[in-house]
Design a protein around this motif. Structure first.
Motif, PDB file in Angstrom:
ATOM      1  N   MET A 133       0.833  -1.208   0.000  1.00 20.05           N
ATOM      2  CA  MET A 133       0.000   0.000   0.000  1.00 20.05           C
ATOM      3  C   MET A 133       0.867   1.258   0.000  1.00 20.05           C
ATOM      4  O   MET A 133       0.634   2.198  -0.772  1.00 20.05           O
ATOM      5  CB  MET A 133      -0.909  -0.011   1.226  1.00 20.05           C
ATOM      6  CG  MET A 133      -1.970   1.077   1.236  1.00 20.05           C
ATOM      7  SD  MET A 133      -2.943   1.034   2.769  1.00 20.05           S
ATOM      8  CE  MET A 133      -3.593  -0.623   2.696  1.00 20.05           C
ATOM      9  N   ALA A 134       1.887   1.267   0.851  1.00 17.34           N
ATOM     10  CA  ALA A 134       2.769   2.433   0.928  1.00 17.34           C
ATOM     11  C   ALA A 134       3.534   2.624  -0.378  1.00 17.34           C
ATOM     12  O   ALA A 134       3.707   3.762  -0.844  1.00 17.34           O
ATOM     13  CB  ALA A 134       3.741   2.262   2.089  1.00 17.34           C
ATOM     14  N   LEU A 135       3.974   1.530  -1.008  1.00 17.31           N
ATOM     15  CA  LEU A 135       4.699   1.626  -2.267  1.00 17.31           C
ATOM     16  C   LEU A 135       3.809   2.197  -3.371  1.00 17.31           C
ATOM     17  O   LEU A 135       4.186   3.133  -4.085  1.00 17.31           O
ATOM     18  CB  LEU A 135       5.226   0.249  -2.682  1.00 17.31           C
ATOM     19  CG  LEU A 135       6.416  -0.307  -1.880  1.00 17.31           C
ATOM     20  CD1 LEU A 135       6.703  -1.750  -2.290  1.00 17.31           C
ATOM     21  CD2 LEU A 135       7.656   0.553  -2.083  1.00 17.31           C
ATOM     22  N   GLY A 136       2.614   1.644  -3.521  1.00 17.72           N
ATOM     23  CA  GLY A 136       1.710   2.085  -4.586  1.00 17.72           C
ATOM     24  C   GLY A 136       1.242   3.515  -4.415  1.00 17.72           C
ATOM     25  O   GLY A 136       1.315   4.330  -5.345  1.00 17.72           O
ATOM     26  N   LEU A 137       0.773   3.839  -3.210  1.00 17.91           N
ATOM     27  CA  LEU A 137       0.283   5.197  -2.962  1.00 17.91           C
ATOM     28  C   LEU A 137       1.432   6.202  -2.988  1.00 17.91           C
ATOM     29  O   LEU A 137       1.246   7.355  -3.382  1.00 17.91           O
ATOM     30  CB  LEU A 137      -0.438   5.252  -1.613  1.00 17.91           C
ATOM     31  CG  LEU A 137      -1.709   4.396  -1.491  1.00 17.91           C
ATOM     32  CD1 LEU A 137      -2.331   4.579  -0.122  1.00 17.91           C
ATOM     33  CD2 LEU A 137      -2.714   4.735  -2.583  1.00 17.91           C
ATOM     34  N   GLY A 138       2.628   5.753  -2.550  1.00 15.20           N
ATOM     35  CA  GLY A 138       3.788   6.648  -2.583  1.00 15.20           C
ATOM     36  C   GLY A 138       4.177   7.020  -4.000  1.00 15.20           C
ATOM     37  O   GLY A 138       4.480   8.180  -4.296  1.00 15.20           O
ATOM     38  N   ILE A 139       4.173   6.043  -4.908  1.00 16.97           N
ATOM     39  CA  ILE A 139       4.476   6.319  -6.315  1.00 16.97           C
ATOM     40  C   ILE A 139       3.446   7.287  -6.890  1.00 16.97           C
ATOM     41  O   ILE A 139       3.791   8.267  -7.563  1.00 16.97           O
ATOM     42  CB  ILE A 139       4.504   5.014  -7.129  1.00 16.97           C
ATOM     43  CG1 ILE A 139       5.704   4.159  -6.721  1.00 16.97           C
ATOM     44  CG2 ILE A 139       4.553   5.311  -8.626  1.00 16.97           C
ATOM     45  CD1 ILE A 139       5.716   2.779  -7.342  1.00 16.97           C
ATOM     46  N   GLY A 140       2.180   7.029  -6.605  1.00 20.40           N
ATOM     47  CA  GLY A 140       1.125   7.915  -7.102  1.00 20.40           C
ATOM     48  C   GLY A 140       1.256   9.323  -6.567  1.00 20.40           C
ATOM     49  O   GLY A 140       1.096  10.308  -7.296  1.00 20.40           O
ATOM     50  N   ALA A 141       1.587   9.436  -5.273  1.00 18.50           N
ATOM     51  CA  ALA A 141       1.749  10.752  -4.653  1.00 18.50           C
ATOM     52  C   ALA A 141       2.895  11.524  -5.289  1.00 18.50           C
ATOM     53  O   ALA A 141       2.826  12.751  -5.451  1.00 18.50           O
ATOM     54  CB  ALA A 141       1.982  10.593  -3.153  1.00 18.50           C
TER      55      ALA A 141
END
Length: 380
Positions: free
Chosen positions: A282-290
């Motif tokens: 979750m942190a990886l995916g949302l971090g990339i999007g952010a």
């Protein structure tokens, strides 16, 4: 320009996807890719609104927004925030919450889902205030003039936005919150929780937004006197202290941007649980999007996109209003992330098309005016 602005985003994407493969195999790769797209689609309106604020800052603060700001966005909202929510909801320490997120993902998801009413109330009220203050302001450029013109007249009433927001919160606490959705499809009465969280969101907006607006006005006044201050400094040999005020103003605008980003992040963080319960993915995916959202914000500023397509900011604020309503509705009802993301994309796309048509119409009118002037000169 694209590589310079999005270079870090590309690098973070590559590292994030590699980490996803190493951690969760190709399944993890797919989950992180989906979450990245989800975050970008849900937060595009965030980028447009941020650009309207960021363009008032200098290159230094834009860089701060992309460095320190992204650390706050990724580690603060996408990683620490869900853990804090679990710690508060379960009344356990942060270390126990992290252990729970890593070892018992189902329980972790349950606790975050049960905390959703308070999250939605806080974020919904903050975003609703942003929308209300925008539509009640009298602007030279109006997109939906039939709606914005009468609303601008109503906006002359003091504290109208706050009154409407409180009425909406009261209605929400008496309707959706009474039958709030919880994990497993059960419903409980969360009226008191929603009311307190909503008021907290409103207070946060008034404090942070008020401070940033105050110092922004001070900055504009200082810029008007900048030339005179520089001339005075040259004559007297004294140091010009205008930059101190500018730094303070920029700091509070930066703080406002971070709180704004946090409010936009609520739907993305909650929606991510529909894809995975794994906090690392979750942190990886949302971090990339952010990261892409931040790069897109800077790109819009440096390209002057908001100046060329004048209705984009309007569309983004209408998307904010829609998102605020959706967050409040999700206190009782589940709404799919595709719907949430599509509403914002449709409104911004509509405003972009309207801006293009406006530009073509103005260009045609200028061309016609030039042709008529040429005929008149030739006739003379």
């Amino acid at each position: 320009m694209v590589l310079k602005t999005f270079g870090w985003s590309f690098a973070v994407t590559a590292l994030g996807l590699v980490a996803a493969v190493l951690y969760g195999g190709w399944t993890g790769f797919g989950i992180v890719a989906i979450l990245s797209i989800l975050e970008i689609s849900l937060s595009f309106d965030n980028a447009v609104v941020n650009a309207g604020i960021l363009k008032k800052m200098n290159a230094f603060w834009q860089k701060i927004f992309l460095t320190i700001g992204i650390l706050i966005a990724v580690f603060g909202m996408r990683l620490v925030f869900p853990v804090v929510i679990v710690a508060i909801s379960a009344k356990i320490g942060p270390i126990e919450a992290v252990d729970l997120a890593m070892t018992d993902k189902d329980m972790y998801k349950q606790l975050v889902t049960d905390a959703h009413p308070s999250i939605a109330a806080f974020g919904g009220m903050f975003l609703l205030m942003i929308f209300l203050d925008f539509i009640f302001e009298d602007r030279d450029i109006k997109w939906l003039a039939w709606l914005e013109r009468p609303l601008a007249k109503l906006g002359k009433v003091d504290m109208l936005s706050v009154c409407i927001a409180l009425i909406v919160l009261l209605i929400t606490s008496m309707t959706f919150a009474v039958n709030a959705h919880q994990h497993g499809g059960t419903h409980v009465n969360k009226a008191e929780t929603v009311l307190i969280s909503g008021i907290a969101g409103l207070i946060t907006y008034l404090i942070v937004g008020g401070l940033s607006g105050h110092f922004e006005n001070k900055l504009e006044e200082e810029e008007e006197r900048e030339h005179e201050a520089e001339e005075e400094a040259k004559r007297t040999g004294r140091k010009n202290t205008g930059m101190a005020l500018a730094g303070k103003a920029a700091f509070f605008m930066f703080l406002y941007l971070e709180v704004l980003d946090a409010s936009f992040s609520f739907d993305g963080v909650i929606g991510a649980f529909a894809v995975t319960n794994d906090i690392v993915l979750m942190a990886l995916g949302l971090g990339i999007g952010a990261m892409y959202v931040r790069s897109l914000t800077v790109y819009l500023v440096r390209q002057g996109t908001l100046d060329d397509y004048v209705y984009l900011e309007h569309g983004a604020h209408y998307a904010i209003g829609a998102l605020a309503v959706i967050l409040l509705v999700t206190i009782q009802y589940e709404i799919h992330e595709v719907i949430t993301g599509s509403v914002g994309v449709i409104l911004i796309a509509w405003s972009f098309i309207s801006s293009v048509r406006r530009n073509k119409r103005i260009a045609a009118e200028e061309a016609a005016g030039g042709a008529n002037l040429k005929k008149e000169v030739s006739g003379v």
